[in-house]
Motif scaffolding. Structure first.
Motif, PDB file in Angstrom:
ATOM      1  N   LEU A  67      -0.968  -1.884  -0.380  1.00 50.31           N
ATOM      2  CA  LEU A  67      -1.382  -0.485  -1.019  1.00 50.31           C
ATOM      3  C   LEU A  67      -0.657  -0.562  -2.424  1.00 50.31           C
ATOM      4  O   LEU A  67       0.392  -1.088  -2.983  1.00 50.31           O
ATOM      5  CB  LEU A  67      -0.639   0.360  -0.007  1.00 50.31           C
ATOM      6  CG  LEU A  67      -1.541   0.768   0.882  1.00 50.31           C
ATOM      7  CD1 LEU A  67      -0.944   2.001   1.756  1.00 50.31           C
ATOM      8  CD2 LEU A  67      -2.913   1.372   0.703  1.00 50.31           C
TER       9      LEU A  67
ATOM     10  N   GLU B  34      -1.654   4.838  -3.994  1.00 47.49           N
ATOM     11  CA  GLU B  34      -2.190   5.078  -2.565  1.00 47.49           C
ATOM     12  C   GLU B  34      -1.276   5.357  -1.666  1.00 47.49           C
ATOM     13  O   GLU B  34      -1.496   5.973  -0.703  1.00 47.49           O
ATOM     14  CB  GLU B  34      -3.153   3.820  -2.311  1.00 47.49           C
ATOM     15  CG  GLU B  34      -4.130   3.570  -3.295  1.00 47.49           C
ATOM     16  CD  GLU B  34      -4.667   2.077  -2.937  1.00 47.49           C
ATOM     17  OE1 GLU B  34      -4.000   1.092  -2.796  1.00 47.49           O
ATOM     18  OE2 GLU B  34      -6.026   1.936  -2.895  1.00 47.49           O
TER      19      GLU B  34
ATOM     20  N   GLU C  94      -1.522   7.744   1.695  1.00 49.46           N
ATOM     21  CA  GLU C  94      -1.380   7.368   3.152  1.00 49.46           C
ATOM     22  C   GLU C  94      -0.469   7.865   3.790  1.00 49.46           C
ATOM     23  O   GLU C  94      -0.266   7.960   5.127  1.00 49.46           O
ATOM     24  CB  GLU C  94      -1.344   5.538   3.025  1.00 49.46           C
ATOM     25  CG  GLU C  94      -1.813   4.830   4.126  1.00 49.46           C
ATOM     26  CD  GLU C  94      -3.013   5.269   4.630  1.00 49.46           C
ATOM     27  OE1 GLU C  94      -3.314   5.204   5.793  1.00 49.46           O
ATOM     28  OE2 GLU C  94      -3.933   5.495   3.895  1.00 49.46           O
TER      29      GLU C  94
ATOM     30  N   TYR D 234      -2.313  -4.280   5.510  1.00 48.10           N
ATOM     31  CA  TYR D 234      -2.922  -3.089   4.678  1.00 48.10           C
ATOM     32  C   TYR D 234      -2.133  -2.327   3.895  1.00 48.10           C
ATOM     33  O   TYR D 234      -1.988  -1.974   2.783  1.00 48.10           O
ATOM     34  CB  TYR D 234      -4.058  -2.395   5.638  1.00 48.10           C
ATOM     35  CG  TYR D 234      -4.398  -1.266   4.906  1.00 48.10           C
ATOM     36  CD1 TYR D 234      -5.469  -1.119   3.758  1.00 48.10           C
ATOM     37  CD2 TYR D 234      -3.904   0.111   5.115  1.00 48.10           C
ATOM     38  CE1 TYR D 234      -5.874  -0.040   3.311  1.00 48.10           C
ATOM     39  CE2 TYR D 234      -4.346   1.194   4.592  1.00 48.10           C
ATOM     40  CZ  TYR D 234      -5.265   1.044   3.825  1.00 48.10           C
ATOM     41  OH  TYR D 234      -5.525   2.496   3.029  1.00 48.10           O
ATOM     42  N   TYR D 235      -0.951  -2.037   4.630  1.00 52.34           N
ATOM     43  CA  TYR D 235       0.129  -0.932   4.197  1.00 52.34           C
ATOM     44  C   TYR D 235       0.969  -1.687   3.216  1.00 52.34           C
ATOM     45  O   TYR D 235       1.395  -1.044   2.149  1.00 52.34           O
ATOM     46  CB  TYR D 235       0.665  -0.581   5.326  1.00 52.34           C
ATOM     47  CG  TYR D 235       0.098   0.520   6.062  1.00 52.34           C
ATOM     48  CD1 TYR D 235      -0.241   1.609   5.856  1.00 52.34           C
ATOM     49  CD2 TYR D 235      -0.473   0.109   7.302  1.00 52.34           C
ATOM     50  CE1 TYR D 235      -1.045   2.507   6.591  1.00 52.34           C
ATOM     51  CE2 TYR D 235      -1.253   0.955   7.969  1.00 52.34           C
ATOM     52  CZ  TYR D 235      -1.624   2.222   7.708  1.00 52.34           C
ATOM     53  OH  TYR D 235      -2.386   2.924   8.342  1.00 52.34           O
TER      54      TYR D 235
END
Length: 192
Positions: A41, A45, A49, A37-38
């Motif tokens: 990005l 975003e 985050e 997920y990271y």
């Protein structure tokens, strides 16, 4: 009819339990994010985050463990889409991550790999800074060389003029010597 009714009630009870457990799993999975997920990005975003994870670390939010938050922060600080990467901060977070969970770190090999890359990046940045200093020195030396070449050209031109002037002076001296010899001979003739 009673056994059939009881069977339906048991099936309904199991279905209800399954729905409740699935809802809980979905909710728990929704709150957990993994490194994929990271890494996916987008640029806009990343800052958001990073702020969220830093706030979670400061408030000691229990939704993510401290080591996991540190690991994800390191990923975001060194993210290739991060417009303002902070490799020193990423390195520091990875060190702390490994210190907090040295044996059980899920992403231990990834963290060590990332640390070695960040360390090489830090070394390359230091070399780049040295090269920048050397580049400045090189530019100063180039300027000095240009100035010295101009001075050398001026001095060479003066030298060539002086050589010609010296040659002319020698010729004049030679002519004067010849004239002196002739005058001396004339004087000797008159005296005789």
């Amino acid at each position: 009819m009673k056994p059939n009714y009881l069977l339906k009630l048991i099936v309904l009870f199991f279905l209800l339990c399954m729905v409740i457990s699935i809802t809980g799993c979905v909710q728990q999975t929704k709150n957990m994010k993994d490194s994929t997920y990271y890494l996916t990005l987008q640029t806009k975003e990343i800052k958001t985050e990073i702020s969220r994870l830093e706030k979670a670390l400061k408030s000691e939010d229990k939704s993510l463990s401290r080591p996991t938050s540190l690991y994800y922060l390191a990923l975001l600080y060194s993210h290739f889409k991060n417009p303002e990467p902070d490799y020193k901060h990423a390195f520091k977070n990875l060190e702390e991550y490994i210190l907090l969970d040295p044996d059980g770190a899920e992403q231990k090999s990834s963290a060590q790999y990332l640390m070695s890359l960040l360390n090489k990046l830090k070394i390359n940045k230091n070399l780049l800074n040295k090269l920048k200093i050397n580049e400045d020195l090189l530019n100063k030396l180039k300027t000095l060389i240009t100035t010295l070449k101009q001075e050398n050209k001026t001095l060479t031109e003066k030298y060539e003029k002086l050589v010609i002037e010296n040659q002319n002076t020698k010729e004049i001296i030679e002519k004067l010597k010849q004239l002196d010899i002739q005058l001396e001979k004339k004087r000797e003739k008159k005296l005789k």
